[in-house]
Design a protein around this motif. Structure first.
Motif, PDB file in Angstrom:
ATOM      1  N   TYR A   1      -0.404   0.079 -28.815  1.00  7.96           N
ATOM      2  CA  TYR A   1       0.567  -0.969 -28.488  1.00  7.96           C
ATOM      3  C   TYR A   1       0.738  -1.149 -26.984  1.00  7.96           C
ATOM      4  O   TYR A   1       0.961  -2.263 -26.499  1.00  7.96           O
ATOM      5  N   TYR A   2       0.623  -0.046 -26.229  1.00 12.00           N
ATOM      6  CA  TYR A   2       0.844  -0.095 -24.784  1.00 12.00           C
ATOM      7  C   TYR A   2      -0.455  -0.249 -23.981  1.00 12.00           C
ATOM      8  O   TYR A   2      -0.394  -0.430 -22.759  1.00 12.00           O
ATOM      9  N   ASN A   3      -1.617  -0.190 -24.654  1.00 12.12           N
ATOM     10  CA  ASN A   3      -2.886  -0.236 -23.922  1.00 12.12           C
ATOM     11  C   ASN A   3      -3.094  -1.538 -23.159  1.00 12.12           C
ATOM     12  O   ASN A   3      -3.697  -1.545 -22.078  1.00 12.12           O
ATOM     13  N   ASN A   4      -2.591  -2.654 -23.713  1.00  8.71           N
ATOM     14  CA  ASN A   4      -2.807  -3.939 -23.034  1.00  8.71           C
ATOM     15  C   ASN A   4      -1.942  -4.085 -21.782  1.00  8.71           C
ATOM     16  O   ASN A   4      -2.102  -5.019 -21.013  1.00  8.71           O
ATOM     17  N   GLN A   5      -0.999  -3.143 -21.565  1.00 10.24           N
ATOM     18  CA  GLN A   5      -0.134  -3.193 -20.386  1.00 10.24           C
ATOM     19  C   GLN A   5      -0.533  -2.152 -19.337  1.00 10.24           C
ATOM     20  O   GLN A   5       0.092  -2.068 -18.280  1.00 10.24           O
ATOM     21  N   ILE A   6      -1.546  -1.369 -19.651  1.00 13.39           N
ATOM     22  CA  ILE A   6      -1.829  -0.180 -18.849  1.00 13.39           C
ATOM     23  C   ILE A   6      -2.252  -0.512 -17.414  1.00 13.39           C
ATOM     24  O   ILE A   6      -1.958   0.235 -16.477  1.00 13.39           O
TER      25      ILE A   6
ATOM     26  N   GLY B   1       7.308  11.740 -16.509  1.00 14.50           N
ATOM     27  CA  GLY B   1       6.046  11.175 -16.047  1.00 14.50           C
ATOM     28  C   GLY B   1       4.886  11.491 -16.973  1.00 14.50           C
ATOM     29  O   GLY B   1       4.030  10.632 -17.248  1.00 14.50           O
ATOM     30  N   ILE B   2       4.836  12.708 -17.478  1.00 14.68           N
ATOM     31  CA  ILE B   2       3.749  13.112 -18.382  1.00 14.68           C
ATOM     32  C   ILE B   2       3.826  12.345 -19.695  1.00 14.68           C
ATOM     33  O   ILE B   2       2.809  11.875 -20.223  1.00 14.68           O
ATOM     34  N   LEU B   3       5.038  12.199 -20.253  1.00 18.76           N
ATOM     35  CA  LEU B   3       5.190  11.434 -21.493  1.00 18.76           C
ATOM     36  C   LEU B   3       4.770   9.976 -21.281  1.00 18.76           C
ATOM     37  O   LEU B   3       4.104   9.377 -22.137  1.00 18.76           O
ATOM     38  N   TYR B   4       5.150   9.424 -20.154  1.00 16.75           N
ATOM     39  CA  TYR B   4       4.762   8.053 -19.803  1.00 16.75           C
ATOM     40  C   TYR B   4       3.240   7.896 -19.787  1.00 16.75           C
ATOM     41  O   TYR B   4       2.688   6.960 -20.385  1.00 16.75           O
ATOM     42  N   LEU B   5       2.544   8.823 -19.147  1.00 20.13           N
ATOM     43  CA  LEU B   5       1.084   8.769 -19.079  1.00 20.13           C
ATOM     44  C   LEU B   5       0.455   8.921 -20.465  1.00 20.13           C
ATOM     45  O   LEU B   5      -0.479   8.192 -20.828  1.00 20.13           O
ATOM     46  N   LEU B   6       0.968   9.855 -21.253  1.00 20.89           N
ATOM     47  CA  LEU B   6       0.400  10.107 -22.579  1.00 20.89           C
ATOM     48  C   LEU B   6       0.563   8.903 -23.494  1.00 20.89           C
ATOM     49  O   LEU B   6      -0.396   8.473 -24.156  1.00 20.89           O
ATOM     50  N   ILE B   7       1.784   8.350 -23.557  1.00 17.52           N
ATOM     51  CA  ILE B   7       2.054   7.243 -24.473  1.00 17.52           C
ATOM     52  C   ILE B   7       1.226   6.009 -24.105  1.00 17.52           C
ATOM     53  O   ILE B   7       0.632   5.352 -24.977  1.00 17.52           O
ATOM     54  N   TYR B   8       1.165   5.690 -22.829  1.00 20.24           N
ATOM     55  CA  TYR B   8       0.437   4.494 -22.414  1.00 20.24           C
ATOM     56  C   TYR B   8      -1.070   4.621 -22.632  1.00 20.24           C
ATOM     57  O   TYR B   8      -1.772   3.612 -22.774  1.00 20.24           O
ATOM     58  N   ASN B   9      -1.570   5.846 -22.656  1.00 23.10           N
ATOM     59  CA  ASN B   9      -3.010   6.041 -22.835  1.00 23.10           C
ATOM     60  C   ASN B   9      -3.406   6.407 -24.263  1.00 23.10           C
ATOM     61  O   ASN B   9      -4.596   6.385 -24.592  1.00 23.10           O
ATOM     62  N   LEU B  10      -2.432   6.714 -25.122  1.00 24.04           N
ATOM     63  CA  LEU B  10      -2.751   7.116 -26.490  1.00 24.04           C
ATOM     64  C   LEU B  10      -2.283   6.120 -27.548  1.00 24.04           C
ATOM     65  O   LEU B  10      -2.840   6.068 -28.643  1.00 24.04           O
TER      66      LEU B  10
ATOM     67  N   TYR C   1       0.830  -1.209   0.000  1.00 24.86           N
ATOM     68  CA  TYR C   1       0.000   0.000   0.000  1.00 24.86           C
ATOM     69  C   TYR C   1       0.864   1.259   0.000  1.00 24.86           C
ATOM     70  O   TYR C   1       0.604   2.212  -0.756  1.00 24.86           O
ATOM     71  N   VAL C   2       1.913   1.287   0.835  1.00 23.52           N
ATOM     72  CA  VAL C   2       2.808   2.444   0.897  1.00 23.52           C
ATOM     73  C   VAL C   2       3.510   2.645  -0.433  1.00 23.52           C
ATOM     74  O   VAL C   2       3.561   3.758  -0.977  1.00 23.52           O
ATOM     75  N   GLU C   3       4.053   1.567  -0.977  1.00 26.14           N
ATOM     76  CA  GLU C   3       4.785   1.664  -2.238  1.00 26.14           C
ATOM     77  C   GLU C   3       3.871   2.083  -3.381  1.00 26.14           C
ATOM     78  O   GLU C   3       4.257   2.879  -4.238  1.00 26.14           O
ATOM     79  N   ARG C   4       2.653   1.565  -3.396  1.00 27.98           N
ATOM     80  CA  ARG C   4       1.702   1.901  -4.455  1.00 27.98           C
ATOM     81  C   ARG C   4       1.379   3.392  -4.469  1.00 27.98           C
ATOM     82  O   ARG C   4       1.124   3.970  -5.521  1.00 27.98           O
ATOM     83  N   ASN C   5       1.420   4.011  -3.300  1.00 29.23           N
ATOM     84  CA  ASN C   5       1.115   5.436  -3.218  1.00 29.23           C
ATOM     85  C   ASN C   5       2.310   6.327  -3.542  1.00 29.23           C
ATOM     86  O   ASN C   5       2.213   7.550  -3.450  1.00 29.23           O
ATOM     87  N   LEU C   6       3.439   5.724  -3.895  1.00 28.48           N
ATOM     88  CA  LEU C   6       4.605   6.463  -4.380  1.00 28.48           C
ATOM     89  C   LEU C   6       4.814   6.264  -5.876  1.00 28.48           C
ATOM     90  O   LEU C   6       5.383   7.124  -6.550  1.00 28.48           O
ATOM     91  N   MET C   7       4.350   5.124  -6.409  1.00 32.96           N
ATOM     92  CA  MET C   7       4.547   4.793  -7.810  1.00 32.96           C
ATOM     93  C   MET C   7       3.571   5.560  -8.708  1.00 32.96           C
ATOM     94  O   MET C   7       2.424   5.818  -8.325  1.00 32.96           O
ATOM     95  N   LEU C   8       4.038   5.885  -9.918  1.00 34.13           N
ATOM     96  CA  LEU C   8       3.190   6.554 -10.907  1.00 34.13           C
ATOM     97  C   LEU C   8       2.472   5.490 -11.735  1.00 34.13           C
ATOM     98  O   LEU C   8       3.110   4.724 -12.460  1.00 34.13           O
ATOM     99  N   PRO C   9       1.116   5.417 -11.674  1.00 32.48           N
ATOM    100  CA  PRO C   9       0.387   4.417 -12.455  1.00 32.48           C
ATOM    101  C   PRO C   9       0.142   4.912 -13.878  1.00 32.48           C
ATOM    102  O   PRO C   9      -0.074   6.102 -14.111  1.00 32.48           O
ATOM    103  N   ALA C  10       0.175   3.990 -14.842  1.00 33.89           N
ATOM    104  CA  ALA C  10      -0.078   4.369 -16.232  1.00 33.89           C
ATOM    105  C   ALA C  10      -1.555   4.643 -16.477  1.00 33.89           C
ATOM    106  O   ALA C  10      -1.910   5.462 -17.336  1.00 33.89           O
ATOM    107  N   ASN C  11      -2.420   3.967 -15.740  1.00 29.61           N
ATOM    108  CA  ASN C  11      -3.869   4.110 -15.917  1.00 29.61           C
ATOM    109  C   ASN C  11      -4.322   5.486 -15.412  1.00 29.61           C
ATOM    110  O   ASN C  11      -4.175   5.806 -14.236  1.00 29.61           O
ATOM    111  N   LEU C  12      -4.892   6.292 -16.297  1.00 30.97           N
ATOM    112  CA  LEU C  12      -5.308   7.650 -15.925  1.00 30.97           C
ATOM    113  C   LEU C  12      -6.381   7.651 -14.842  1.00 30.97           C
ATOM    114  O   LEU C  12      -6.383   8.531 -13.969  1.00 30.97           O
TER     115      LEU C  12
END
Length: 299
Positions: free
Chosen positions: A129-134, A117-126, A48-59
């Protein structure tokens, strides 16, 4: 040790060491928490602690944890990951700090982390190819911010030389180029494609930051203004005093002139260039390097 840490944070113009210490402290705390929770059978709390530090790809998940856009690039889990990041940050950050100053180094690190971080979010959501890993993709580590500093230094001083073990002298533009190519070719992999995107986002920001700075535009100025506002907000207000002053000469105006707007004259630049021809760039003092940079902005 505590007094050393305290001294590092109270010392002015010590941004590079402070950034490194924040990363190290967070790393140590994460590992202490991991051991404590595992020993007490509460491993789920560490997740739980680690999850709240990591940047998730899912918007949709990121919206519930927006602070992770900042916390992810101050956090590491693997000892080799933080070691490599902090070594690169120190080597290349020293050049930025010496040539452009403490504040611009901090701004470059922060903007690089945000850009990665912003590029990571944009690419994974746009990109399909990366949508199945989001759903399972999250990101942790300062690599994007570090790449901004590395590429920023290589853009500012491309021919500056590092002496590499087994390789000898290597210009930093080739070091930066090697790691950029390495990140690019790994984009198609499933293991750490998000991390590679952060590398490239940070690198692009570092390149643009220095190019704009040479044109006279400081992209980090909003961060500087924000930091000054926060500093004033928490600063203690001095007690009101009534004093009488004699009218001072114009010398006080000259002494309070903002040195960041000062442009050295041609005689000063000629003397610096002569010194470079005699002893090399590394012989310049911090002030001489900054004068040379201001002169390049004017030109």
């Amino acid at each position: 040790m505590f007094e050393d840490f305290k001294g590092a944070f109270s010392k002015p113009n010590n941004g590079l060491i402070q950034i490194i210490l924040i990363n190290v402290i967070v790393f140590l705390l994460l590992n202490i928490f991991m051991l404590m929770f595992k020993w007490t059978g509460l491993a789920g709390w560490y997740v739980y602690v680690e999850r709240n530090l990591m940047l998730p790809a899912n918007l949709s998940v990121f919206i519930t944890r927006p602070w992770t856009l900042i916390t992810y690039f101050f956090s590491h889990e693997n000892i080799f990951h933080i070691l490599s990041n902090m070594l690169f940050l120190y080597w290349f950050g020293k050049l930025i700090e010496e040539y452009l100053g403490n504040r611009r180094l901090i701004n470059l690190y922060l903007l690089g982390g945000l850009a990665g971080g912003i590029l990571y979010l944009l690419i994974y959501n746009l990109i399909p190819y990366y949508n199945n890993q989001i759903e399972k993709s999250v990101m942790l580590g300062a690599s994007g911010a570090v790449y901004a500093v590395v590429v920023g230094a290589a853009t500012l001083m491309p021919n500056y030389t590092f002496f590499m073990l087994l390789l000898g002298p290597v210009r930093i533009k080739y070091i930066a180029a090697f790691f950029l190519v390495l990140s690019f070719v790994q984009l198609s992999g499933d293991n750490n494609a998000g991390g590679q995107l952060a590398h490239l986002g940070g690198a692009l920001l570092g390149f643009i930051f220095i190019k704009q700075l040479k044109k006279g535009t400081d992209l980090g100025q909003p961060l500087t203004a924000l930091a000054e506002s926060i500093k004033k907000l928490f600063a203690k207000k001095p007690a009101m005093k009534v004093t009488y002053h004699k009218k001072e000469s114009n010398r006080s105006t000259v002494s309070s002139y903002n040195q960041t707007t000062y442009t050295p004259n041609q005689d000063e630049i000629d003397a610096i260039l002569d010194k470079i021809s005699r002893s090399g760039y590394e012989s310049l003092t911090k002030e001489e390097k900054q004068k040379l940079f201001r002169a390049s902005q004017k030109n």
